[in-house]
Motif scaffolding. Structure first.
Motif, PDB file in Angstrom:
ATOM      1  N   GLN A   1     -20.430   9.925 -33.436  1.00 57.40           N
ATOM      2  CA  GLN A   1     -19.673  10.512 -34.535  1.00 57.40           C
ATOM      3  C   GLN A   1     -20.340  10.245 -35.885  1.00 57.40           C
ATOM      4  O   GLN A   1     -20.870   9.161 -36.132  1.00 57.40           O
ATOM      5  CB  GLN A   1     -18.251   9.951 -34.556  1.00 57.40           C
ATOM      6  CG  GLN A   1     -17.312  10.633 -35.526  1.00 57.40           C
ATOM      7  CD  GLN A   1     -17.088  12.104 -35.172  1.00 57.40           C
ATOM      8  OE1 GLN A   1     -17.119  12.467 -34.001  1.00 57.40           O
ATOM      9  NE2 GLN A   1     -16.888  12.929 -36.176  1.00 57.40           N
TER      10      GLN A   1
ATOM     11  N   ASN B   1     -11.602  10.454 -34.938  1.00 58.78           N
ATOM     12  CA  ASN B   1     -12.780  10.717 -34.120  1.00 58.78           C
ATOM     13  C   ASN B   1     -13.621   9.465 -33.865  1.00 58.78           C
ATOM     14  O   ASN B   1     -14.629   9.541 -33.176  1.00 58.78           O
ATOM     15  CB  ASN B   1     -13.675  11.771 -34.788  1.00 58.78           C
ATOM     16  CG  ASN B   1     -13.085  13.159 -34.707  1.00 58.78           C
ATOM     17  OD1 ASN B   1     -12.175  13.408 -33.928  1.00 58.78           O
ATOM     18  ND2 ASN B   1     -13.591  14.061 -35.526  1.00 58.78           N
TER      19      ASN B   1
ATOM     20  N   ASP C   1     -18.172  21.108 -35.658  1.00 57.12           N
ATOM     21  CA  ASP C   1     -18.848  20.251 -34.701  1.00 57.12           C
ATOM     22  C   ASP C   1     -20.365  20.346 -34.862  1.00 57.12           C
ATOM     23  O   ASP C   1     -20.887  21.266 -35.499  1.00 57.12           O
ATOM     24  CB  ASP C   1     -18.473  20.655 -33.270  1.00 57.12           C
ATOM     25  CG  ASP C   1     -16.990  20.463 -32.961  1.00 57.12           C
ATOM     26  OD1 ASP C   1     -16.287  19.807 -33.755  1.00 57.12           O
ATOM     27  OD2 ASP C   1     -16.539  20.979 -31.918  1.00 57.12           O
ATOM     28  N   ASN C   2     -21.052  19.394 -34.232  1.00 58.45           N
ATOM     29  CA  ASN C   2     -22.516  19.373 -34.260  1.00 58.45           C
ATOM     30  C   ASN C   2     -23.089  20.720 -33.840  1.00 58.45           C
ATOM     31  O   ASN C   2     -22.642  21.342 -32.870  1.00 58.45           O
ATOM     32  CB  ASN C   2     -23.030  18.298 -33.291  1.00 58.45           C
ATOM     33  CG  ASN C   2     -24.537  18.249 -33.218  1.00 58.45           C
ATOM     34  OD1 ASN C   2     -25.187  17.616 -34.037  1.00 58.45           O
ATOM     35  ND2 ASN C   2     -25.101  18.925 -32.226  1.00 58.45           N
TER      36      ASN C   2
ATOM     37  N   THR D   1     -22.580  15.092 -29.689  1.00 60.00           N
ATOM     38  CA  THR D   1     -21.132  15.102 -29.440  1.00 60.00           C
ATOM     39  C   THR D   1     -20.325  14.949 -30.726  1.00 60.00           C
ATOM     40  O   THR D   1     -19.100  14.863 -30.672  1.00 60.00           O
ATOM     41  CB  THR D   1     -20.751  13.963 -28.483  1.00 60.00           C
ATOM     42  OG1 THR D   1     -21.277  12.725 -28.994  1.00 60.00           O
ATOM     43  CG2 THR D   1     -21.330  14.203 -27.096  1.00 60.00           C
ATOM     44  N   ASP D   2     -21.005  14.931 -31.869  1.00 68.03           N
ATOM     45  CA  ASP D   2     -20.300  14.779 -33.150  1.00 68.03           C
ATOM     46  C   ASP D   2     -19.249  15.869 -33.310  1.00 68.03           C
ATOM     47  O   ASP D   2     -19.533  17.047 -33.147  1.00 68.03           O
ATOM     48  CB  ASP D   2     -21.305  14.850 -34.297  1.00 68.03           C
ATOM     49  CG  ASP D   2     -20.638  14.863 -35.658  1.00 68.03           C
ATOM     50  OD1 ASP D   2     -19.830  13.960 -35.923  1.00 68.03           O
ATOM     51  OD2 ASP D   2     -20.923  15.786 -36.448  1.00 68.03           O
ATOM     52  N   ARG D   3     -18.036  15.457 -33.645  1.00 70.80           N
ATOM     53  CA  ARG D   3     -16.926  16.386 -33.811  1.00 70.80           C
ATOM     54  C   ARG D   3     -16.642  16.626 -35.289  1.00 70.80           C
ATOM     55  O   ARG D   3     -16.938  15.780 -36.134  1.00 70.80           O
ATOM     56  CB  ARG D   3     -15.664  15.810 -33.147  1.00 70.80           C
ATOM     57  CG  ARG D   3     -15.781  15.686 -31.633  1.00 70.80           C
ATOM     58  CD  ARG D   3     -14.764  14.701 -31.073  1.00 70.80           C
ATOM     59  NE  ARG D   3     -13.398  15.114 -31.350  1.00 70.80           N
ATOM     60  CZ  ARG D   3     -12.629  15.783 -30.491  1.00 70.80           C
ATOM     61  NH1 ARG D   3     -13.113  16.132 -29.309  1.00 70.80           N
ATOM     62  NH2 ARG D   3     -11.380  16.092 -30.797  1.00 70.80           N
TER      63      ARG D   3
END
Length: 218
Positions: free
Chosen positions: A121, A115, A186-187, A107-109
């Motif tokens: 994150q 964030n 993003d990831n 879910t890393d943005r």
């Protein structure tokens, strides 16, 4: 294989605690250990939480690694360094997907600021260290042949007064240095690879979600 830690990297570590927009403080000893690790598919560590505040151990299966190796399958017999950089960028994105599913970082943005309330994150230091680890795995398995992996680097005060870090490689034949930056998207997206001098001057991809989120702020 062990990896030397340069004076430049230690200078970067001195500022890590100032770069973390989250509440947890990183351990410089832990960051150094992870940065100097000899990663293996069976066991390696990644950073998350901002400035490597959280450390997670990961393993990659043979089938998962085949996904990475297949990216390099069309490697040019004429030693095409441009193509190899494209493969490196795609492989980092693919590894982020594989590792993200195991560590809760899928879910890393893109970016860091605003964030910290989202789970999983990573900040630019996490991204730079992890990308370096991923490239070391690629190198060990003979996928990276035309580049050398260098120490991560930082540029000063590019956004809201914060420095920004990246992984770095240089091309064997020309010596030209390139930033390998997986923070802009993003990831799971391919890393951004541009000449280091361009990155150092403040480069920002025009289609980065970070710029869109900033333009939405009224």
């Amino acid at each position: 294989m062990s990896y030397p830690t340069s004076r430049l990297f230690y200078k970067l570590l001195l500022g890590v605690s100032l770069l973390i927009p989250f509440s947890t403080q990183a351990s410089i000893a832990d960051i150094t250990r992870i940065y100097k690790q000899t990663p293996k598919l069976e066991a390696f560590e990644i950073c998350t939480g901002g400035g490597c505040a959280e450390i997670k151990q990961v393993a990659v299966t043979g089938d998962e690694w085949k996904v990475i190796a297949d990216i390099f399958e069309d490697a040019s017999p004429t030693k095409d360094a441009v193509l190899e950089r494209k493969h490196i960028a795609e492989a980092i994105g693919a590894l982020e997907k594989i590792v993200g599913a195991k560590t809760g970082t899928s879910t890393d943005r893109a970016g860091t600021f605003d964030n910290s309330r989202y789970p999983g994150q990573l900040d630019c230091n996490d991204e730079a260290i992890n990308s370096t680890t991923y490239m070391r795995l690629m190198y060990q398995h003979g996928l990276i042949k035309l580049h050398v992996i260098e120490d991560m680097r930082t540029r000063s005060y590019f956004l809201f007064g914060w420095p920004h870090s990246t992984a770095v490689i240089h091309e064997l034949t020309t010596g030209e240095r390139y930033a390998v930056d997986s923070w802009f998207y993003d990831n799971g997206y391919p890393a951004t690879i541009v000449p280091f001098a361009t990155w150092k001057s403040g480069y920002f991809p025009a289609d980065s979600p970070i710029l869109k989120s900033r333009s939405d702020v009224k």
